[in-house]
Design an enzyme around this catalytic site. Structure first.
Site, PDB file in Angstrom:
ATOM      1  N   ASP A  47     -43.531  -3.789  -4.171  1.00 37.47           N
ATOM      2  CA  ASP A  47     -42.199  -4.360  -3.934  1.00 37.47           C
ATOM      3  C   ASP A  47     -41.109  -3.418  -4.437  1.00 37.47           C
ATOM      4  O   ASP A  47     -41.346  -2.544  -5.279  1.00 37.47           O
ATOM      5  CB  ASP A  47     -42.047  -5.696  -4.673  1.00 37.47           C
ATOM      6  CG  ASP A  47     -42.860  -6.818  -4.069  1.00 37.47           C
ATOM      7  OD1 ASP A  47     -43.625  -6.566  -3.129  1.00 37.47           O
ATOM      8  OD2 ASP A  47     -42.740  -7.956  -4.558  1.00 37.47           O
ATOM      9  N   HIS A  98     -39.013  -7.231   2.097  1.00 35.47           N
ATOM     10  CA  HIS A  98     -38.762  -7.924   0.824  1.00 35.47           C
ATOM     11  C   HIS A  98     -37.382  -8.565   0.835  1.00 35.47           C
ATOM     12  O   HIS A  98     -37.168  -9.595   0.207  1.00 35.47           O
ATOM     13  CB  HIS A  98     -38.883  -6.936  -0.334  1.00 35.47           C
ATOM     14  CG  HIS A  98     -39.075  -7.565  -1.676  1.00 35.47           C
ATOM     15  ND1 HIS A  98     -39.671  -8.799  -1.867  1.00 35.47           N
ATOM     16  CD2 HIS A  98     -38.740  -7.133  -2.923  1.00 35.47           C
ATOM     17  CE1 HIS A  98     -39.710  -9.090  -3.156  1.00 35.47           C
ATOM     18  NE2 HIS A  98     -39.147  -8.098  -3.814  1.00 35.47           N
ATOM     19  N   HIS A 102     -32.063  -7.859  -3.237  1.00 35.06           N
ATOM     20  CA  HIS A 102     -33.061  -8.568  -4.054  1.00 35.06           C
ATOM     21  C   HIS A 102     -32.596  -9.956  -4.500  1.00 35.06           C
ATOM     22  O   HIS A 102     -33.209 -10.570  -5.373  1.00 35.06           O
ATOM     23  CB  HIS A 102     -33.450  -7.727  -5.276  1.00 35.06           C
ATOM     24  CG  HIS A 102     -34.818  -8.026  -5.792  1.00 35.06           C
ATOM     25  ND1 HIS A 102     -35.067  -8.986  -6.750  1.00 35.06           N
ATOM     26  CD2 HIS A 102     -36.031  -7.505  -5.471  1.00 35.06           C
ATOM     27  CE1 HIS A 102     -36.360  -9.029  -7.010  1.00 35.06           C
ATOM     28  NE2 HIS A 102     -36.980  -8.145  -6.247  1.00 35.06           N
ATOM     29  N   HIS A 192     -45.174  -2.530  -8.069  1.00 34.91           N
ATOM     30  CA  HIS A 192     -43.835  -2.130  -7.647  1.00 34.91           C
ATOM     31  C   HIS A 192     -43.757  -0.612  -7.553  1.00 34.91           C
ATOM     32  O   HIS A 192     -44.292   0.094  -8.416  1.00 34.91           O
ATOM     33  CB  HIS A 192     -42.776  -2.617  -8.649  1.00 34.91           C
ATOM     34  CG  HIS A 192     -42.674  -4.113  -8.730  1.00 34.91           C
ATOM     35  ND1 HIS A 192     -43.593  -4.888  -9.401  1.00 34.91           N
ATOM     36  CD2 HIS A 192     -41.759  -4.975  -8.209  1.00 34.91           C
ATOM     37  CE1 HIS A 192     -43.255  -6.170  -9.304  1.00 34.91           C
ATOM     38  NE2 HIS A 192     -42.146  -6.249  -8.578  1.00 34.91           N
TER      39      HIS A 192
END
Length: 250
Positions: A47, A98, A102, A192
């Protein structure tokens, strides 16, 4: 034979029914949480990239071990680092969405979630020349409302099981131990290749100091010692099938 209280019989009858309904509901409104497979595959996901100094080192670690992965990217970062996205695709890995940034989907309206997801999917497909099938909600936060909004945009939400804890300020050994918890065939592992920050619409504090490529290399070596190899979600589904669960949190 002694008579049982009617309430006891009702509870014993309805509990299996309730479990059955929960399983059925998960298959309809659930998110992907694993892959059912007899192959020695774990699904490795990343991610918050692409990010210079993170994505490139992760790609090297994956290439050295013949592994593939699914990268859930942030569109703002894709626009800033288009060559890194191209490098991920050229190396044979899978791309998922994603988010545009964010921010948690649960803070947005349903219409905005659908619009951002649909637009993000279209942009990623234009940039990669490949279909995009998967999405991952930032922080894993989703409700039935946001789940429906994402699926209306044509994507399937994907969550995870084991995680490398690579957003925490802890030791490499602690991260490696965390990546072992719940590992097994078909497990979806969260890692990540970047760290979201103010440029991505959030402030989660300072980024941890670590070599992401070195960490992933060590985790993959730990898995290899157990006979497991890392594959992207799409690659794992060549011989496996999705496992879905209704998992929601704000």
């Amino acid at each position: 034979m002694s008579a049982r209280p009617l309430g006891t019989l009702a509870r014993r009858t309805t509990r299996p029914l309730a479990r059955g309904l929960a399983v059925a509901a998960g298959s309809v409104v659930g998110s992907v949480v694993a892959v059912r497979t007899s192959a020695p595959h774990v699904v490795l996901t990343f991610d918050d990239g692409p990010e210079p100094g993170g994505t490139d080192r992760v790609l090297t670690a994956l290439a050295e071990r013949g592994a593939t992965a699914t990268f859930f990217v942030l569109l703002g970062r894709v626009r800033r680092h288009p060559q890194l996205l191209a490098d991920v695709v050229a190396a044979g890995h899978e791309i998922g969405l994603h988010g545009v940034d964010h921010r948690a989907l649960t803070d947005l309206s349903s219409a905005e979630v659908t619009r951002r997801t649909a637009d993000g999917r279209a942009e990623l497909e234009d940039r990669t020349g490949r279909p995009v099938r998967w999405s991952r909600p930032p922080y894993g936060r989703q409700t039935v409302r946001t789940w429906r909004a994402v699926t209306r945009a044509g994507l399937t939400p994907v969550l995870w099981g084991p995680t490398t804890w690579d957003w925490r300020d802890i030791s490499t050994e602690e991260r490696r131990r965390a990546a072992q918890r719940g590992i097994g065939r078909g497990a979806i592992v969260l890692a990540h290749d970047g760290f979201a920050g103010p440029a991505d619409g959030v402030d989660d504090g300072p980024a941890p100091i670590l070599d992401r490529g070195e960490l992933i290399g060590a985790v993959l070596d730990d898995y290899a010692a157990q006979g497991l190899v890392a594959r992207s979600l799409g690659d794992a589904l060549v011989t496996g099938e999705l496992v879905r669960t209704a998992r929601f949190r704000r």
